[in-house]
Scaffold this motif. Structure first.
Motif, PDB file in Angstrom:
ATOM      1  N   ARG A 195       0.830  -1.210   0.000  1.00  0.00           N
ATOM      2  CA  ARG A 195       0.000   0.000   0.000  1.00  0.00           C
ATOM      3  C   ARG A 195       0.863   1.258   0.000  1.00  0.00           C
ATOM      4  NH1 ARG A 195      -4.697  -1.503   4.488  1.00  0.00           N
ATOM      5  NH2 ARG A 195      -5.647  -3.236   3.329  1.00  0.00           N
ATOM      6  N   PHE A 196       1.945   1.193   0.750  1.00  0.00           N
ATOM      7  CA  PHE A 196       2.895   2.305   0.797  1.00  0.00           C
ATOM      8  C   PHE A 196       3.456   2.573  -0.600  1.00  0.00           C
ATOM      9  CE2 PHE A 196       7.535   3.160   1.136  1.00  0.00           C
ATOM     10  CZ  PHE A 196       7.496   4.438   1.676  1.00  0.00           C
ATOM     11  N   THR A 197       3.919   1.530  -1.271  1.00  0.00           N
ATOM     12  CA  THR A 197       4.478   1.672  -2.613  1.00  0.00           C
ATOM     13  C   THR A 197       3.430   2.186  -3.592  1.00  0.00           C
ATOM     14  OG1 THR A 197       6.091  -0.093  -2.218  1.00  0.00           O
ATOM     15  CG2 THR A 197       5.582   0.430  -4.514  1.00  0.00           C
ATOM     16  N   ALA A 198       2.211   1.665  -3.482  1.00  0.00           N
ATOM     17  CA  ALA A 198       1.142   2.092  -4.385  1.00  0.00           C
ATOM     18  C   ALA A 198       0.828   3.576  -4.214  1.00  0.00           C
ATOM     19  CB  ALA A 198      -0.110   1.259  -4.134  1.00  0.00           C
ATOM     20  N   SER A 199       0.890   4.066  -2.973  1.00  0.00           N
ATOM     21  CA  SER A 199       0.597   5.486  -2.739  1.00  0.00           C
ATOM     22  C   SER A 199       1.643   6.377  -3.408  1.00  0.00           C
ATOM     23  CB  SER A 199       0.533   5.776  -1.236  1.00  0.00           C
ATOM     24  OG  SER A 199       1.821   5.772  -0.637  1.00  0.00           O
ATOM     25  N   VAL A 200       2.893   5.929  -3.382  1.00  0.00           N
ATOM     26  CA  VAL A 200       3.966   6.714  -4.003  1.00  0.00           C
ATOM     27  C   VAL A 200       3.862   6.646  -5.525  1.00  0.00           C
ATOM     28  CG1 VAL A 200       6.455   7.034  -4.170  1.00  0.00           C
ATOM     29  CG2 VAL A 200       5.443   6.293  -2.017  1.00  0.00           C
ATOM     30  N   GLU A 201       3.547   5.474  -6.044  1.00  0.00           N
ATOM     31  CA  GLU A 201       3.374   5.339  -7.490  1.00  0.00           C
ATOM     32  C   GLU A 201       2.229   6.221  -7.983  1.00  0.00           C
ATOM     33  OE1 GLU A 201       2.851   1.156  -7.901  1.00  0.00           O
ATOM     34  OE2 GLU A 201       5.018   0.736  -8.003  1.00  0.00           O
ATOM     35  N   ALA A 202       1.162   6.306  -7.184  1.00  0.00           N
ATOM     36  CA  ALA A 202       0.032   7.162  -7.549  1.00  0.00           C
ATOM     37  C   ALA A 202       0.445   8.629  -7.558  1.00  0.00           C
ATOM     38  CB  ALA A 202      -1.126   6.943  -6.576  1.00  0.00           C
ATOM     39  N   MET A 203       1.285   9.013  -6.588  1.00  0.00           N
ATOM     40  CA  MET A 203       1.755  10.398  -6.527  1.00  0.00           C
ATOM     41  C   MET A 203       2.632  10.721  -7.726  1.00  0.00           C
ATOM     42  SD  MET A 203       1.612  13.180  -4.752  1.00  0.00           S
ATOM     43  CE  MET A 203       2.262  14.688  -5.477  1.00  0.00           C
ATOM     44  N   LEU A 204       3.511   9.806  -8.082  1.00  0.00           N
ATOM     45  CA  LEU A 204       4.398  10.034  -9.217  1.00  0.00           C
ATOM     46  C   LEU A 204       3.598  10.128 -10.515  1.00  0.00           C
ATOM     47  CD1 LEU A 204       7.286  10.316 -10.251  1.00  0.00           C
ATOM     48  CD2 LEU A 204       7.412   7.814 -10.386  1.00  0.00           C
ATOM     49  N   ALA A 205       2.632   9.232 -10.690  1.00  0.00           N
ATOM     50  CA  ALA A 205       1.808   9.262 -11.897  1.00  0.00           C
ATOM     51  C   ALA A 205       0.985  10.544 -11.970  1.00  0.00           C
ATOM     52  CB  ALA A 205       0.886   8.041 -11.926  1.00  0.00           C
ATOM     53  N   ALA A 206       0.463  10.981 -10.825  1.00  0.00           N
ATOM     54  CA  ALA A 206      -0.335  12.206 -10.801  1.00  0.00           C
ATOM     55  C   ALA A 206       0.521  13.419 -11.148  1.00  0.00           C
ATOM     56  CB  ALA A 206      -0.972  12.384  -9.423  1.00  0.00           C
ATOM     57  N   ALA A 207       1.726  13.472 -10.582  1.00  0.00           N
ATOM     58  CA  ALA A 207       2.617  14.602 -10.868  1.00  0.00           C
ATOM     59  C   ALA A 207       2.995  14.631 -12.341  1.00  0.00           C
ATOM     60  CB  ALA A 207       3.868  14.510  -9.997  1.00  0.00           C
ATOM     61  N   ARG A 208       3.222  13.470 -12.910  1.00  0.00           N
ATOM     62  CA  ARG A 208       3.569  13.406 -14.329  1.00  0.00           C
ATOM     63  C   ARG A 208       2.396  13.797 -15.216  1.00  0.00           C
ATOM     64  NH1 ARG A 208       7.015   7.688 -14.124  1.00  0.00           N
ATOM     65  NH2 ARG A 208       9.042   8.645 -13.605  1.00  0.00           N
ATOM     66  N   SER A 209       1.173  13.542 -14.736  1.00  0.00           N
ATOM     67  CA  SER A 209      -0.008  13.892 -15.530  1.00  0.00           C
ATOM     68  C   SER A 209      -0.231  15.402 -15.572  1.00  0.00           C
ATOM     69  CB  SER A 209      -1.255  13.215 -14.942  1.00  0.00           C
ATOM     70  OG  SER A 209      -1.702  13.886 -13.766  1.00  0.00           O
ATOM     71  N   GLY A 210       0.211  16.093 -14.522  1.00  0.00           N
ATOM     72  CA  GLY A 210       0.018  17.536 -14.452  1.00  0.00           C
ATOM     73  C   GLY A 210      -1.379  17.955 -14.051  1.00  0.00           C
ATOM     74  N   ASP A 211      -2.231  17.002 -13.710  1.00  0.00           N
ATOM     75  CA  ASP A 211      -3.618  17.291 -13.336  1.00  0.00           C
ATOM     76  C   ASP A 211      -3.672  17.685 -11.855  1.00  0.00           C
ATOM     77  OD1 ASP A 211      -6.271  17.246 -12.565  1.00  0.00           O
ATOM     78  OD2 ASP A 211      -6.764  15.441 -13.692  1.00  0.00           O
ATOM     79  N   PRO A 212      -4.008  18.944 -11.534  1.00  0.00           N
ATOM     80  CA  PRO A 212      -4.007  19.395 -10.139  1.00  0.00           C
ATOM     81  C   PRO A 212      -4.910  18.574  -9.225  1.00  0.00           C
ATOM     82  CG  PRO A 212      -4.077  21.281 -11.599  1.00  0.00           C
ATOM     83  CD  PRO A 212      -4.286  20.065 -12.459  1.00  0.00           C
TER      84      PRO A 212
END
Length: 234
Positions: A195-212
């Motif tokens: 779950r910890f890893t998934a939360s970080v992967e979600a953050m990285l993907a969100a930052a790369r998407s640029g969607d606020p």
């Protein structure tokens, strides 16, 4: 979990010092027990549970005091040459005393902040002595996570998103350091680490998407996933 990795020279020094392995093992057990109480005190003060927080702080104060009484003048081999060893323990005791007083006064947020400094003391202790633990890697991650969460995510322009993209990449690297071997393992570890890893992967993907909106949602998931892993294994 204070599973320590020693640098080669430091490890050889420990062997040459003639300190029985059992004694070092006793210290590791005592420190791990104390640090488990520390994690509980952090959690309870952050959760705003006054009675539980006071109980956790009492246990922490007792265990830290016993550790200082036993090892303050006779540190384990890896800290034997550190002139600040006893001062580190004294500073930690002072922070816990301050947090205890604040908790007794009903000021749990202040108590939580006072406790935060304890992890930094022991993190720096290991860094000075060429040692690293699972807890140290979690602390490095925590520092970067708090930097991200401390930003104003309400208004994210192109420049802010670009900065977050870089920070998320650093966070992902530090998360990988947390979960690489050796780690504590044991019941529940794989699920919480996942779950910890998934939360970080979600953050990285969100930052790369640029969607606020996506960034804000992902950022909100970082601390809960980290806290659950830290409370049980950190």
């Amino acid at each position: 979990m204070r599973t320590i990795l020693l640098g080669g020279a430091l490890a050889l020094g420990a062997l040459a010092g003639g300190v029985p392995a059992g004694k070092a093992g006793e210290f590791d057990t005592a420190f791990s027990d104390m640090y488990a109480s520390y994690r509980s005190a952090l959690f309870e003060t952050n959760a705003g549970k006054a009675e539980s927080a006071r109980g956790a702080l009492e246990a922490l104060d007792s265990q830290l005091g016993a550790l200082a009484a036993t090892y303050g003048a006779a540190p384990p081999p890896r800290y034997a040459e550190d002139p600040s060893w006893s001062g580190t323990l004294a500073s930690a005791q002072g922070m816990v005393a301050t947090a205890t007083r604040e908790a007794e006064e009903g000021r749990l947020p202040e108590a939580h902040e006072s406790l935060e400094g304890v992890r930094d003391l022991f993190w720096e202790l290991d860094r000075r002595n060429g040692a690293q633990s699972f807890s140290d890697r979690m602390n490095a991650y925590h520092a970067e996570m708090e930097t991200i969460l401390g930003r104003d995510l309400g208004t994210l322009g192109a420049e802010e998103v670009a900065t977050l993209r870089e920070q998320a990449a650093v966070l992902a690297y530090l998360a990988g350091e947390v979960t690489r071997a050796p780690h504590p393992g044991g019941p529940g570890y794989e699920e919480l680490a996942g779950r910890f890893t998934a939360s970080v992967e979600a953050m990285l993907a969100a930052a790369r998407s640029g969607d606020p909106e996506r960034i804000r949602a992902a950022a909100a998931g970082l601390k809960p996933a980290y806290s659950r892993l830290f409370l049980k294994f950190g």
